[in-house]
Design an enzyme around this catalytic site. Structure first.
Site, mmCIF file in Angstrom:
data_model
loop_
_atom_site.group_PDB
_atom_site.id
_atom_site.type_symbol
_atom_site.label_atom_id
_atom_site.label_comp_id
_atom_site.label_asym_id
_atom_site.label_seq_id
_atom_site.Cartn_x
_atom_site.Cartn_y
_atom_site.Cartn_z
ATOM 1 N N TYR A 33 0.817 -1.207 0.000
ATOM 2 C CA TYR A 33 0.000 0.000 0.000
ATOM 3 C C TYR A 33 0.852 1.258 0.000
ATOM 4 C CZ TYR A 33 0.816 0.935 5.021
ATOM 5 O OH TYR A 33 1.385 1.232 6.228
ATOM 6 N N LYS A 150 6.460 -2.144 1.894
ATOM 7 C CA LYS A 150 5.294 -1.533 2.556
ATOM 8 C C LYS A 150 4.081 -2.449 2.410
ATOM 9 C CE LYS A 150 3.145 3.018 3.114
ATOM 10 N NZ LYS A 150 3.277 3.185 4.556
ATOM 11 N N GLU A 182 11.903 2.063 14.421
ATOM 12 C CA GLU A 182 11.054 3.163 13.933
ATOM 13 C C GLU A 182 9.772 3.199 14.753
ATOM 14 O OE1 GLU A 182 9.916 2.324 9.835
ATOM 15 O OE2 GLU A 182 9.888 0.190 10.278
ATOM 16 N N LEU A 206 11.044 0.926 7.233
ATOM 17 C CA LEU A 206 10.442 1.396 5.983
ATOM 18 C C LEU A 206 11.239 2.609 5.485
ATOM 19 C CD1 LEU A 206 8.013 0.906 4.059
ATOM 20 C CD2 LEU A 206 6.995 2.908 5.136
#
Ligand code: PLP
Length: 286
Positions: A33, A150, A182, A206
């Protein structure tokens, strides 16, 4: 108001949009996505999102549902049809379905599923949360080893967000071997003595579109940036901290595991970067 959404070539009212129950996105989280912000009715960093989408698809040997130009057209049309001035466009591509459940990928030539919808978020840029700053907790990072792709496997990040809410906080930073990877849906930064520190790119995090833009803008503004690992203890000793993401831009962090950073209010570097990012991104929006 009923939104108009996009499913596999059609613009439909959200109540009429359908995807097969055999779709691998639904059965196996076999899907990727992107989320693109809209400010002033225009798309922020569409190019960055399109390039990362292609990379995610390639890494999973998933077919491209359409060309980049077609994707841009769909984004723009949904923004227009739904009258979005400030908000988000969500895009998802799944490996599709050949009508049954199987661990083996469906046969070559199976059409990927492409779904897009908008989220209207008036006040996205002028978010009061950014003036207050976020309180975060730290949690163990137990996600899979390809966080650079992702995918829609968002259960653990979603649980992390709920753990933060249960602790009276806004978000969680994830820790692996003592080092911050993260945030649940953002990249993490600390600032010490004017030096911005963030984890280098690898399969562990990411590759944020906002991260890339903010690091470029920080360098252009003569700020010092160091891409290296940092521990959660180092973060608690930092002068300030912040996160970046396409939907929250630059978000100051004012507290980690109950420890206030600096004077417990958003720091000057985070505030300045937020201003620069919003300003520059608006100018470059398409
Ligand atoms: N890290 C994770 C785990 C995310 O889910 C996101 C955004 O969803 C980010 C970082 C920030 O990436 P971007 O700036 O491209 O939104």
């Amino acid at each position: 108001m009923t939104r108009t959404v996009y499913v596999n070539g059609e613009y439909l009212p959200e109540t009429e949009a359908k995807v097969s129950i055999f779709d691998r996105g639904f059965l196996m989280a076999d899907a990727v996505y992107e989320v693109t912000s809209v400010l002033d009715g225009k798309l922020i960093d569409f190019e960055g999102h399109a390039v990362r989408l292609k990379r995610s698809l390639d890494e999973l040997q998933m077919a491209e549902p359409c060309s980049k130009d077609e994707l841009l057209e769909i984004h723009r049309k949904l923004v227009e049809l739904n009258g979005i001035t400030e908000g988000l466009v969500y895009l998802q591509v799944t490996r599709g379905s050949d009508g049954d459940r199987d661990f083996v990928f469906p046969s070559a030539g199976t059409k990927p599923t492409l779904v897009l919808f908008t989220q209207n978020k008036p006040g996205l840029a002028d978010n009061p949360a950014a003036k207050k700053g976020a309180k975060i907790i730290s949690i163990e990072d137990i996600r899979w080893g390809r966080r650079d792709i992702k995918t829609v496997q968002l259960l653990y990040p979603s649980m992390g967000k709920m753990m933060a809410k249960a602790a009276g906080c806004d978000d969680a930073w994830m820790i692996e071997d003592g080092y911050v990877t993260e945030g649940t849906s953002n990249n993490a930064y600390i600032v010490k003595n004017g030096n911005i520190v963030t984890r280098p790119l690898s399969n562990d995090i990411l590759h944020g579109i906002t991260r890339k833009a903010v690091l470029r803008m920080a360098a252009e503004a003569q700020m010092e940036v160091e891409e290296r690992l940092f521990t959660i203890d180092e973060a608690k000793e930092a002068d300030e901290a912040f996160t970046t993401s396409a939907s929250a831009f630059v978000m100051p962090v004012v507290e980690i595991d109950g420890v206030a950073l600096g004077d417990g209010t958003p720091g000057p570097i985070a505030k300045r970067l937020r201003e620069i990012y919003l300003d520059e991104s608006r100018k470059a929006a398409i």
